[in-house]
Design a protein around this motif. Structure first.
Motif, PDB file in Angstrom:
ATOM      1  N   LEU A  41      80.246   6.532 -30.162  1.00 15.30           N
ATOM      2  CA  LEU A  41      79.658   5.249 -29.815  1.00 15.30           C
ATOM      3  C   LEU A  41      78.548   4.852 -30.685  1.00 15.30           C
ATOM      4  N   ASN A  42      78.430   3.622 -31.187  1.00 14.48           N
ATOM      5  CA  ASN A  42      77.493   3.284 -31.910  1.00 14.48           C
ATOM      6  C   ASN A  42      76.299   2.700 -31.111  1.00 14.48           C
ATOM      7  N   ALA A  43      76.737   1.763 -29.941  1.00 16.63           N
ATOM      8  CA  ALA A  43      75.742   1.055 -29.094  1.00 16.63           C
ATOM      9  C   ALA A  43      76.417   1.471 -27.682  1.00 16.63           C
ATOM     10  N   PRO A  44      75.552   1.894 -26.790  1.00 17.97           N
ATOM     11  CA  PRO A  44      76.139   2.339 -25.395  1.00 17.97           C
ATOM     12  C   PRO A  44      76.620   1.027 -24.495  1.00 17.97           C
ATOM     13  N   PHE A  45      75.969  -0.081 -24.699  1.00 20.36           N
ATOM     14  CA  PHE A  45      76.287  -1.242 -23.811  1.00 20.36           C
ATOM     15  C   PHE A  45      76.830  -2.570 -24.574  1.00 20.36           C
ATOM     16  N   ALA A  46      77.061  -2.501 -25.927  1.00 21.73           N
ATOM     17  CA  ALA A  46      77.710  -3.343 -26.460  1.00 21.73           C
ATOM     18  C   ALA A  46      79.045  -3.660 -26.113  1.00 21.73           C
ATOM     19  N   THR A  47      79.627  -4.979 -26.060  1.00 22.02           N
ATOM     20  CA  THR A  47      81.127  -5.176 -25.813  1.00 22.02           C
ATOM     21  C   THR A  47      81.645  -5.970 -26.966  1.00 22.02           C
ATOM     22  N   GLN A  48      82.976  -5.860 -27.077  1.00 24.40           N
ATOM     23  CA  GLN A  48      83.553  -6.594 -28.148  1.00 24.40           C
ATOM     24  C   GLN A  48      83.846  -8.063 -27.550  1.00 24.40           C
ATOM     25  N   GLU A  92      78.950 -14.623 -29.806  1.00 27.41           N
ATOM     26  CA  GLU A  92      77.994 -13.848 -28.966  1.00 27.41           C
ATOM     27  C   GLU A  92      78.486 -14.244 -27.584  1.00 27.41           C
ATOM     28  N   ASP A 139      88.727  -3.619 -26.596  1.00 26.88           N
ATOM     29  CA  ASP A 139      87.573  -2.958 -26.527  1.00 26.88           C
ATOM     30  C   ASP A 139      87.554  -1.428 -25.709  1.00 26.88           C
TER      31      ASP A 139
END
Length: 512
Positions: free
Chosen positions: A27-34, A38, A46
């Motif tokens: 994981l690159n970012a724990p809380f980012a979603t596709q 924006e 995802d």
């Protein structure tokens, strides 16, 4: 192929601590979603989000039906006295020998989130990781139980749960079942439950009992009926009903907190383990059946014999993995410790293991806390199933083939064929309360000879029964409660009647 673990610690944490999805994708970012832009809708592709949400939906395994709310810790059992004349199990073969174990304490009737300070016969289950396999002592904090017919267990537990219409605990359900004439065999247990010991101050301050008669053999094949007692070294301490109600609102997890914090501080609780023994010939002269779970064995006739110490000195590192997934069943036993013909015990041999298969899955014994530590597990017939993670015995055939070597050690120890001999027709039988007084005698003895020596204990028993039975909507049912306890002692019945009547009057209900 089994899962390679060289890059993980014993808890399954990657040594490099890189965070990934469940299939190892970093994981690159724990809380980012596709999403589209924006602020657009989420994308079904995802997998990191779906992996997280889908596992969250499933992170609770079904709670135990009875014994849902519990706490536990690890420790050891140490032999302090020689009992090899009674039991040939390897765990007892040497004074000073220690066996690693895990113990789970619990309430019986409440849900997982219920309070620690409810009036309830608590569970006291211990899994011993012996060199001969895992042994489970699935015991209670009371020396007896409410029933002796295993078919009544689901009905009894239902009466401790919630009314199917109101979804509320229901005093009418509770007392309707227990005052039914055929079920009044529960009277002795009720006198214990509603006595001071019904609400222990902590798990450290209560005893444990096998309740059932078990059959233990020595290496000569000589056998005895055995009951096990675990006596707290911290002393018995209990709450009153009123104290317990206040604490349930202030700190519903007080017993869990007490156990964890005391072990964390190095104040390891311990219990002295004793056994009572009885020969088959002695059992024939009892005024009750040795297989009756509602009766205690008189200590004057069958004295307590010390065996060892149970010490709990290690908290779990992860409660879910090590306590919630711990699976206990009286069918998990070792050589020289066998079940007796106690019908409730016989029913539990199936029901408890089957409950774990439902709750955790058919391979629940592959969960580390349930794995036999000594020599592992091997049975080529027990294969596949959900969550098989131990390699599934690789290329071993799934039957006993003639080209492979298998060792069977049963012939090296005594078996039951030369012990009890049963003969008779197959008959349906309900072991109801006796029309005489035999099922009330021990309750009367408890009231008159034990509680009478404890200041105010008889009055508190009457009070505890009364404030519970006063919740019954039916005054006819309240009268049945009074009548049942009057068979224990007339004064007890009168005291319960007086207090229920006073409560009824204050609530606008008829006096009894």
């Amino acid at each position: 192929m089994s899962c390679p673990m060289k890059d993980f610690d014993i808890n399954g944490v990657r040594k490099d601590r890189v965070v990934t999805t469940s299939n190892g994708y970093q994981l690159n970012a724990p809380f980012a979603t596709q999403r589209i832009g924006e602020h657009g809708p989420l994308l079904l592709q995802d997998n990191a989000l779906l992996d997280n949400l889908a596992h969250f939906n499933r992170e609770r395994i079904p709670e135990r039906n009875p014994h849902a709310h519990g706490s536990g810790a690890f420790g050891y059992f140490e032999v302090t006295h020689d009992i090899t004349d009674i039991c040939g199990s390897a765990m007892f073969d040497t004074i000073g020998k220690k066996t690693k174990c895990v113990t789970r304490f619990s309430t019986v009737g409440g849900e997982k989130g219920s309070a620690d300070t409810v009036r309830d016969p608590r569970g006291f289950a211990t899994k011993f990781y012996t060199e001969e396999g895992n042994l489970d002592w699935v015991y209670n904090a009371t020396p007896i139980f409410f029933i002796r017919d295993p078919s009544k267990f689901p009905a009894f537990i239902h009466t401790q749960k919630r009314n199917p219409q109101t979804n509320l605990k229901d005093a009418d359900m509770f007392w309707d079942f227990l005052t039914t004439p055929s079920n009044q065999v529960a009277i002795h247990q009720l006198c214990i439950l509603f006595s001071d010991r019904g609400i222990p101050k902590s798990y450290r301050n209560m005893d444990g009992f096998s309740g059932h008669a078990y059959k233990w053999s020595n290496k000569k094949g000589e056998w005895h009926y055995v009951q096990v007692h675990l006596k707290t070294d911290q002393g018995i301490k209990c709450y009153t009903s009123e104290e317990a109600a206040i604490i349930a609102g202030r700190d519903p997890d007080i017993c869990h907190r007490d156990l964890f914090e005391n072990i964390e501080k190095g104040n390891a609780p311990s219990w002295t383990v004793y056994i009572q023994t009885m020969t088959e010939e002695e059992s024939k002269h009892l005024p009750f059946s040795v297989f009756d779970l509602t009766k205690v064995w008189p200590k004057a006739q069958f004295p307590l014999r010390p065996v060892g110490k149970l010490v709990l000195n290690e908290n779990p590192q992860n409660f879910f993995a090590q306590i919630e997934q711990a699976a206990f069943a009286p069918s998990n036993t070792v050589p020289y410790q066998e079940a007796s013909a106690d019908p409730v015990l016989q029913g539990r041999l199936f029901a408890y293991a089957d409950a774990q298969r439902h709750r955790i899955g058919p391979n629940y014994n592959q969960v580390p806390v349930n794995c036999p530590l000594s020599k592992g597990f091997f049975n080529p017939l027990i294969r596949d199933g959900a969550m098989n993670v131990n390699g599934n015995f690789g290329s071993e055939s799934n039957y006993y083939n003639t080209n492979s070597k298998y060792e069977f050690l049963e012939q090296s120890r005594p078996i039951q064929e030369h012990q009890e001999i049963w003969n008779g027709p197959a008959v349906p039988y309900e072991w109801v309360t006796s029309s005489g007084d035999i099922d009330f005698i021990q309750a009367t003895t408890l009231y008159r000879k034990v509680l009478s020596k404890q200041d105010g204990a008889q009055a508190r028993l009457a009070h505890n029964v009364a404030i519970h039975a006063a919740n019954c909507k039916s005054t006819d049912l309240q009268k049945k409660v009074v009548d049942m306890f009057s068979r224990v002692d007339e004064q007890l019945g009168n005291d319960i009647r007086t207090e229920i009547s006073a409560i009824n009057s204050s609530n606008g209900k008829p006096k009894l």
